[in-house]
Scaffold this motif. Structure first.
Motif, PDB file in Angstrom:
ATOM      1  N   TYR A  43       0.814  -1.220   0.000  1.00 16.56           N
ATOM      2  CA  TYR A  43       0.000   0.000   0.000  1.00 16.56           C
ATOM      3  C   TYR A  43       0.848   1.271   0.000  1.00 16.56           C
ATOM      4  N   ASN A  48       0.385   4.280   5.067  1.00 13.26           N
ATOM      5  CA  ASN A  48      -0.704   4.115   4.092  1.00 13.26           C
ATOM      6  C   ASN A  48      -1.529   2.873   4.392  1.00 13.26           C
ATOM      7  N   LYS A  49      -0.851   1.811   4.814  1.00  9.60           N
ATOM      8  CA  LYS A  49      -1.556   0.575   5.142  1.00  9.60           C
ATOM      9  C   LYS A  49      -2.585   0.831   6.228  1.00  9.60           C
ATOM     10  N   VAL A  52      -5.519   2.714   4.758  1.00 14.04           N
ATOM     11  CA  VAL A  52      -6.336   1.825   3.921  1.00 14.04           C
ATOM     12  C   VAL A  52      -7.185   0.912   4.802  1.00 14.04           C
ATOM     13  N   TYR A 120     -14.010   1.040  -4.300  1.00 12.03           N
ATOM     14  CA  TYR A 120     -12.867   1.920  -4.103  1.00 12.03           C
ATOM     15  C   TYR A 120     -11.875   1.967  -5.259  1.00 12.03           C
TER      16      TYR A 120
END
Length: 160
Positions: A43, A48-49, A52, A120
């Protein structure tokens, strides 16, 4: 000087490639896939993971199962490699089973990820994912056929 070979003895070049490279590479790639998920590289990084996973909660469960799947396939590749190296009777069948299970689970996880991500992601991303899975399935079918023919001609070698 060229090495003399027995014309009645079939070549084991493909077998040696599978045993000495292909299955090790498959194990390494699957371990790296697991690490990419764990580290967040998939990601774009750990931060960012987390973002998400906050937005798409079910994705963390899918990723957990992917880590388990990739790790099992990696260990399966090493196990099958050892069976082939020892010329075990059922080793060629185990190779084909490993390849089929790998492709089937890739297809299953494609549909699961699609079900989780369909709101998404854009159509192009989904198309790329499907293309990769489709190519994997076609390659697996071809390799299972090739391996079956190859090892059928060398069945007499697998007696352990």
């Amino acid at each position: 000087m060229k090495k003399q070979t027995n014309p009645l003895q079939p070549s084991l070049i493909w077998h040696k490639f599978i045993v000495n490279f292909s299955l090790f590479a498959a194990a390494a790639i699957n371990i790296l896939r697991s690490i990419a998920i764990i580290s967040g590289y998939k990601y774009g990084g750990s931060a960012n993971k987390n973002i998400v996973y906050q937005r798409i909660g079910n994705l963390q469960l899918v990723d957990t199962w992917l880590i388990i799947f990739y790790t099992c396939i990696a260990f399966g590749a090493i196990y099958v490699r050892q069976c082939l190296a020892r010329f075990e009777t059922k080793a060629p069948k185990k190779l084909n089973i490993l390849m089929i299970v790998n492709s089937a689970l890739n297809l299953l996880f494609f549909f699961i990820e699609f079900a989780v991500l369909y709101k998404y992601v854009d159509v192009q991303y989904t198309g790329n994912m499907f293309r990769n899975v489709f190519i994997n399935i076609i390659a697996t079918v071809i390799l299972v056929i090739v391996n079956s023919i190859y090892y059928k001609k060398r069945k007499f070698l697998f007696v352990n």
